[in-house]
Design a protein around this motif. Structure first.
Motif, PDB file in Angstrom:
ATOM      1  N   LYS A  37       5.075  10.678   9.450  1.00 22.63           N
ATOM      2  CA  LYS A  37       3.738  10.188   9.765  1.00 22.63           C
ATOM      3  C   LYS A  37       3.060   9.589   8.533  1.00 22.63           C
ATOM      4  O   LYS A  37       2.400   8.543   8.623  1.00 22.63           O
ATOM      5  CB  LYS A  37       2.885  11.334  10.319  1.00 22.63           C
ATOM      6  CG  LYS A  37       1.460  10.909  10.669  1.00 22.63           C
ATOM      7  CD  LYS A  37       0.640  12.075  11.202  1.00 22.63           C
ATOM      8  CE  LYS A  37      -0.803  11.632  11.481  1.00 22.63           C
ATOM      9  NZ  LYS A  37      -1.642  12.742  11.982  1.00 22.63           N
ATOM     10  N   GLY A  38       3.238  10.219   7.381  1.00 18.68           N
ATOM     11  CA  GLY A  38       2.615   9.715   6.162  1.00 18.68           C
ATOM     12  C   GLY A  38       3.104   8.323   5.807  1.00 18.68           C
ATOM     13  O   GLY A  38       2.304   7.455   5.406  1.00 18.68           O
ATOM     14  N   GLU A  39       4.411   8.111   5.938  1.00 17.47           N
ATOM     15  CA  GLU A  39       4.976   6.781   5.643  1.00 17.47           C
ATOM     16  C   GLU A  39       4.455   5.738   6.627  1.00 17.47           C
ATOM     17  O   GLU A  39       4.194   4.584   6.271  1.00 17.47           O
ATOM     18  CB  GLU A  39       6.503   6.856   5.692  1.00 17.47           C
ATOM     19  CG  GLU A  39       7.086   7.663   4.533  1.00 17.47           C
ATOM     20  CD  GLU A  39       8.531   8.070   4.773  1.00 17.47           C
ATOM     21  OE1 GLU A  39       8.946   8.052   5.966  1.00 17.47           O
ATOM     22  OE2 GLU A  39       9.226   8.416   3.811  1.00 17.47           O
ATOM     23  N   GLN A  40       4.287   6.121   7.888  1.00 17.23           N
ATOM     24  CA  GLN A  40       3.771   5.191   8.898  1.00 17.23           C
ATOM     25  C   GLN A  40       2.315   4.829   8.613  1.00 17.23           C
ATOM     26  O   GLN A  40       1.903   3.667   8.744  1.00 17.23           O
ATOM     27  CB  GLN A  40       3.908   5.803  10.293  1.00 17.23           C
ATOM     28  CG  GLN A  40       5.359   5.909  10.766  1.00 17.23           C
ATOM     29  CD  GLN A  40       5.481   6.627  12.099  1.00 17.23           C
ATOM     30  OE1 GLN A  40       4.542   7.307  12.545  1.00 17.23           O
ATOM     31  NE2 GLN A  40       6.638   6.495  12.731  1.00 17.23           N
ATOM     32  N   LEU A  41       1.510   5.836   8.215  1.00 14.98           N
ATOM     33  CA  LEU A  41       0.109   5.571   7.872  1.00 14.98           C
ATOM     34  C   LEU A  41       0.007   4.615   6.686  1.00 14.98           C
ATOM     35  O   LEU A  41      -0.803   3.686   6.684  1.00 14.98           O
ATOM     36  CB  LEU A  41      -0.607   6.885   7.546  1.00 14.98           C
ATOM     37  CG  LEU A  41      -0.989   7.768   8.741  1.00 14.98           C
ATOM     38  CD1 LEU A  41      -1.442   9.152   8.262  1.00 14.98           C
ATOM     39  CD2 LEU A  41      -2.093   7.107   9.559  1.00 14.98           C
ATOM     40  N   GLU A  42       0.825   4.853   5.675  1.00 13.41           N
ATOM     41  CA  GLU A  42       0.806   3.991   4.492  1.00 13.41           C
ATOM     42  C   GLU A  42       1.220   2.570   4.851  1.00 13.41           C
ATOM     43  O   GLU A  42       0.655   1.585   4.362  1.00 13.41           O
ATOM     44  CB  GLU A  42       1.747   4.563   3.428  1.00 13.41           C
ATOM     45  CG  GLU A  42       1.775   3.785   2.118  1.00 13.41           C
ATOM     46  CD  GLU A  42       0.403   3.685   1.463  1.00 13.41           C
ATOM     47  OE1 GLU A  42       0.150   2.674   0.790  1.00 13.41           O
ATOM     48  OE2 GLU A  42      -0.433   4.604   1.642  1.00 13.41           O
ATOM     49  N   TYR A  43       2.218   2.439   5.731  1.00 13.46           N
ATOM     50  CA  TYR A  43       2.683   1.119   6.198  1.00 13.46           C
ATOM     51  C   TYR A  43       1.541   0.359   6.871  1.00 13.46           C
ATOM     52  O   TYR A  43       1.303  -0.822   6.599  1.00 13.46           O
ATOM     53  CB  TYR A  43       3.852   1.314   7.166  1.00 13.46           C
ATOM     54  CG  TYR A  43       4.363   0.051   7.819  1.00 13.46           C
ATOM     55  CD1 TYR A  43       5.343  -0.725   7.218  1.00 13.46           C
ATOM     56  CD2 TYR A  43       3.864  -0.362   9.062  1.00 13.46           C
ATOM     57  CE1 TYR A  43       5.814  -1.882   7.836  1.00 13.46           C
ATOM     58  CE2 TYR A  43       4.325  -1.500   9.684  1.00 13.46           C
ATOM     59  CZ  TYR A  43       5.306  -2.269   9.061  1.00 13.46           C
ATOM     60  OH  TYR A  43       5.771  -3.411   9.670  1.00 13.46           O
ATOM     61  N   LEU A  44       0.806   1.045   7.740  1.00 12.98           N
ATOM     62  CA  LEU A  44      -0.306   0.397   8.441  1.00 12.98           C
ATOM     63  C   LEU A  44      -1.417  -0.002   7.479  1.00 12.98           C
ATOM     64  O   LEU A  44      -2.015  -1.076   7.606  1.00 12.98           O
ATOM     65  CB  LEU A  44      -0.856   1.329   9.520  1.00 12.98           C
ATOM     66  CG  LEU A  44       0.022   1.527  10.774  1.00 12.98           C
ATOM     67  CD1 LEU A  44      -0.588   2.574  11.688  1.00 12.98           C
ATOM     68  CD2 LEU A  44       0.213   0.218  11.526  1.00 12.98           C
ATOM     69  N   ARG A  45      -1.727   0.888   6.503  1.00 13.79           N
ATOM     70  CA  ARG A  45      -2.762   0.553   5.517  1.00 13.79           C
ATOM     71  C   ARG A  45      -2.416  -0.712   4.757  1.00 13.79           C
ATOM     72  O   ARG A  45      -3.262  -1.593   4.558  1.00 13.79           O
ATOM     73  CB  ARG A  45      -2.924   1.716   4.525  1.00 13.79           C
ATOM     74  CG  ARG A  45      -3.697   2.905   5.048  1.00 13.79           C
ATOM     75  CD  ARG A  45      -4.102   3.841   3.914  1.00 13.79           C
ATOM     76  NE  ARG A  45      -4.660   5.066   4.448  1.00 13.79           N
ATOM     77  CZ  ARG A  45      -3.952   6.186   4.624  1.00 13.79           C
ATOM     78  NH1 ARG A  45      -2.663   6.215   4.306  1.00 13.79           N
ATOM     79  NH2 ARG A  45      -4.547   7.263   5.122  1.00 13.79           N
ATOM     80  N   ARG A  46      -1.165  -0.806   4.318  1.00 14.15           N
ATOM     81  CA  ARG A  46      -0.731  -1.984   3.531  1.00 14.15           C
ATOM     82  C   ARG A  46      -0.918  -3.261   4.348  1.00 14.15           C
ATOM     83  O   ARG A  46      -1.382  -4.272   3.844  1.00 14.15           O
ATOM     84  CB  ARG A  46       0.732  -1.848   3.109  1.00 14.15           C
ATOM     85  CG  ARG A  46       0.974  -0.814   2.021  1.00 14.15           C
ATOM     86  CD  ARG A  46       2.309  -1.074   1.291  1.00 14.15           C
ATOM     87  NE  ARG A  46       3.422  -1.296   2.211  1.00 14.15           N
ATOM     88  CZ  ARG A  46       4.206  -0.328   2.685  1.00 14.15           C
ATOM     89  NH1 ARG A  46       3.965   0.938   2.342  1.00 14.15           N
ATOM     90  NH2 ARG A  46       5.203  -0.601   3.500  1.00 14.15           N
ATOM     91  N   HIS A  47      -0.521  -3.223   5.642  1.00 12.38           N
ATOM     92  CA  HIS A  47      -0.615  -4.434   6.461  1.00 12.38           C
ATOM     93  C   HIS A  47      -2.052  -4.752   6.860  1.00 12.38           C
ATOM     94  O   HIS A  47      -2.441  -5.928   6.927  1.00 12.38           O
ATOM     95  CB  HIS A  47       0.263  -4.288   7.705  1.00 12.38           C
ATOM     96  CG  HIS A  47       1.728  -4.500   7.432  1.00 12.38           C
ATOM     97  ND1 HIS A  47       2.512  -3.568   6.785  1.00 12.38           N
ATOM     98  CD2 HIS A  47       2.541  -5.569   7.681  1.00 12.38           C
ATOM     99  CE1 HIS A  47       3.745  -4.022   6.668  1.00 12.38           C
ATOM    100  NE2 HIS A  47       3.789  -5.234   7.206  1.00 12.38           N
TER     101      HIS A  47
END
Length: 786
Positions: free
Chosen positions: A771-781
């Protein structure tokens, strides 16, 4: 062949040599109005009958039958009469003295009187005519002789080959489409591809004549069906002839034409409209089962609700009278129109039991398929079908039949699969084409998955058989050295087995045969690539270059199909501008080749690629055009109708956004509201998961909405136009975005949105497994951080 006899032979005839008008006996024969009068004259004048008398008498016997309605003909009585036998014996004895045309007329007449194909007189006449084939050609006699051979099932015989040779040598001298059309059908099984092409060219020339009877056009379509060729230019010409002769068409002709169009992959909304009007006006005039079955096949898919209901009620009432073939026609039509009228289906299944033993194997396969698709629940009937299919399977020696039986057995309600079915499949694998291998693979996978294989080591045997099946498929591909034959075989192949096992190998073989791509096969190759959703740059580049080099040889409708491939896959060939502009020039100068709904589809394909030819756009967005489109949509199949309406909306949206200078109004507001409010699609769990994360990132649900409609009715996931891209948005085995999602991104950006697209292969990767990696991915985009 078949010239007039030489004068010296003529003088050797019976002593009663005189002209037709001066021969009293000939005059008496010609004046007969009933077969008994003919037989009476023959009985009284046996000793005086010359070959001319015999010929006139035999021909007259058929002409008298021909004048009567079919059900009132007395062919059996004529054939079994003693004086008919007398005439046949005399004809055999005098055949060498007959004129060429007389021989052919007698042969034709006795065949129409239903004598056996290998009747002794028929054999003598064929042999004598064969001897004369090298003489000066009389085309009417030769075409009639060829038709006789065709009706005798001598399609592959040496004598038919000789007829074809004569036609080949002297084709340029044929100037009558009636004669040519008969010859084309008759010799269709013994001609080369180059000869076939010459016949098509000649037929095209003769069809340009001002007055062409619609029967001759029907024969041209039958020829195309015989040689299994979809030749759009010639079918179009035939369609125009039918439209000019609508007053002469009846239900029999219309039914035949629709059947031929179906086989040739051709459709004409204009002809559908004409057929609907003609047949709807006469719907109460057809009472016999044969004619009604044709009416149902033709009219039911086109008719409005009122006429359709009358047809369904009549079909129920006549069900007991239908023959086995007519039952098939009714069920096929029900499947075609997606009609699941329970009352009619129940009635048809109740009468099927008395017909089941009359069907040959492929009819039984089709019947089973129709019943399954129509969701028939008659388990007793399915049990009988399974038993009959199993019997055919045991005796089958034809790989295509074996594969078809296995395919349809897998469609039946679950049953315990016997080992003999698997053994039979294994025995035919080396002889199977790819389509047949695909049918068997699909059945095996289903049976294994549904646990229908219960004998010892069944799973192990199934795995071994699938491996053998794969090996046979690979071997068949590796032996391919002719692209045309390969593409012909690939036409009917689809399904998971092919996509998962054979697709890559097939692409490699197509690339290996890339030098064989020509203007004549680019359509087939394009259709295959479109079907497999495969983006192969080398093949696409070759298709583009061949198309540009041969643009004038390719029919405009085929150009549309080629452009559809490039537009849908969002692929730009090296000379992209030249390719599209060349195709567009060819298309816009031939817009008359397209029906209204085809123009809408063409406009949408070009819009996805970013092209808006003014002449096409202004033609479509015209009140007269749109009124005509509405009328034709009423007779199109539902799936095609929905597709055309959707693409008209998308084209309207694209023109409004990208070409405001055309001043085309947006007139799909009501349509879009209707589609949106009637949509039964649910928001998938993955979108809900992404939405919850966005809510967490942005600090509350009021900052992120899960489904938003933009102006012009694009549905997006969030306010920042976040869109999750599943596998359908990409080409097969590729990360390249296809045309439709690329256009959506382009349009949203024009509307002022910042578009964030999340590809499925990134979101589902191991890199984003927490979940943490997915949240970070969304923030970057979302915040543009890279």
């Amino acid at each position: 062949m078949l010239c007039l006899r030489q004068v010296c032979l003529f003088m050797l005839r019976h002593y009663q040599v005189r002209t037709l008008s001066s021969d009293l006996l000939l005059s008496q024969i010609n004046s007969c109005t009933h077969e008994d009068e003919v037989f009476s004259l023959v009985g009284r004048n046996k000793a005086r009958l010359s070959e001319k008398h015999v010929g006139i008498a035999l021909n007259l016997l058929w002409q008298l039958q021909k004048k009567r309605p079919f059900l009132l003909r007395t062919n059996d009585y004529v054939r079994n009469h003693s004086q008919f036998l007398t005439l046949c014996i005399l004809a055999e004895k005098t055949v060498e003295h007959m004129e060429d045309e007389t021989i052919v007329h007698i042969l034709y007449s006795i065949l129409r009187l239903n004598v056996e194909d290998h009747n002794s007189l028929a054999e003598v006449l064929v042999t004598e005519a064969w001897k004369r084939l090298d003489r000066q050609v009389l085309w009417p006699a030769l075409s009639k002789f060829a038709l006789c051979l065709y009706k005798q099932h001598r399609r592959f015989s040496p004598v038919m080959g000789k007829v074809a040779q004569v036609v080949d040598m002297k084709l340029d001298s044929i100037q009558d489409i009636r004669i040519l059309s008969v010859l084309m059908i008759s010799i269709s099984d013994v001609i080369s591809q180059s000869f076939r092409d010459r016949l098509l060219q000649k037929a095209g020339q003769l069809l340009e004549e001002k007055e062409v009877h619609f029967n001759y056009a029907k024969r041209i379509l039958q020829f195309l069906q015989n040689v299994k060729l979809r030749y759009h230019p010639l079918v179009e010409r035939c369609n125009k002839i039918f439209l000019k002769n609508t007053s002469r068409l009846d239900v029999h002709s219309i039914s035949l034409i629709f059947g031929l169009y179906e086989q040739l992959g051709f459709d004409s909304a204009e002809f559908r409209l004409v057929a609907k009007q003609l047949l709807s006006e006469a719907v109460d005039d057809y009472y016999d089962p044969e004619t009604f079955a044709k009416l149902f096949f033709t009219l039911a898919p086109l008719a409005g609700s009122t006429v359709r209901e009358r047809l369904l009620v009549t079909a129920v009432r006549m069900a007991e009278e239908f023959s086995c073939h007519q039952v098939l026609v009714i069920l096929k039509t029900m499947q075609k129109m997606k009609c699941r009228d329970s009352h009619l289906l129940k009635k048809m299944t109740s009468v099927l039991h008395k017909h089941l033993d009359s069907y040959h194997v492929l009819q039984l396969v089709k019947l089973t398929q129709y019943l399954v698709v129509l969701r028939c629940h008659n388990l007793e009937l399915f049990a009988k079908l399974k038993m009959l299919l199993f019997g055919f399977l045991k005796s089958s020696v034809v790989p295509a039949d074996t594969a078809a039986i296995i395919r349809v057995l897998a469609m039946l309600p679950p049953f315990q699969v016997e080992e003999i079915i698997i053994n039979k499949a294994a025995a035919v694998l080396p002889q199977c084409r790819l389509h047949h291998l695909n049918c068997i693979a699909t059945a095996l996978v289903k049976w294994n998955h549904c646990d229908q294989l219960h004998w010892q080591n069944s799973s192990e045997l199934c795995v071994k058989l699938l491996q053998k099946l794969n090996d046979c498929g690979f071997q068949r591909l590796q032996k391919a050295n002719n692209l045309n034959l390969l593409l012909e075989e690939l036409t009917h192949v689809n399904g998971e087995w092919f996509e998962e096992v054979m697709n890559e190998e097939t692409m490699a073989m197509c690339q290996h045969l890339i030098d064989q791509i020509t203007w004549a096969n680019v359509l087939q190759l394009s259709s295959f690539l479109m079907k497999t959703n495969h983006r192969c740059p080398s093949l696409l580049d070759r298709i583009a270059s061949v198309t540009v080099e041969n643009i004038d040889k390719i029919h405009p409708f085929e150009i549309y199909s080629i452009l559809f491939l490039f537009s849908a896959l969002n692929y730009d060939p090296p000379a992209n501008e030249e390719f599209f502009e060349s195709c567009i020039r060819h298309l816009t100068s031939n817009l008359s080749c397209f029906e209204t709904h085809h123009l809408v589809l063409l406009g949408h394909v070009l819009a996805v690629a970013g092209y808006f030819p003014p002449v096409l756009i202004m033609k479509i967005f015209n009140v007269f055009f749109l009124s005509k489109l509405d009328a034709q949509l009423e007779v199109l199949p539902d799936t095609l109708k929905q597709r055309v309406r959707l693409h008209l909306m998308k084209l309207n949206r694209a023109v409004c956004l990208e070409c405001p200078e055309f001043h085309i109004p947006w007139f799909h507001e009501h349509y879009c509201q209707h589609i949106f409010h009637n949509s039964k699609s649910r928001i998938n769990p993955l979108r809900q998961h992404v939405h919850r994360m966005l809510t967490e990132i942005l600090g509350g649900s009021h900052y992120a909405r899960i489904s938003v409609l933009t102006p012009y009715y694009y549905e997006i996931g969030e306010k920042i136009a976040l869109e999750f891209l599943d596998s359908k948005a990409f080409s097969k085995h590729s990360h390249h975005l296809k045309g439709e999602p690329a256009v959506k991104k382009r349009h949203l950006e024009m509307l002022g949105y910042r578009v964030v697209q999340i590809p499925h292969f990134e979101w589902n990767s191991m890199v984003l497994s927490t979940k943490g990696e997915q949240l970070e991915y969304l923030r970057r985009h979302l915040y543009g951080i890279h």
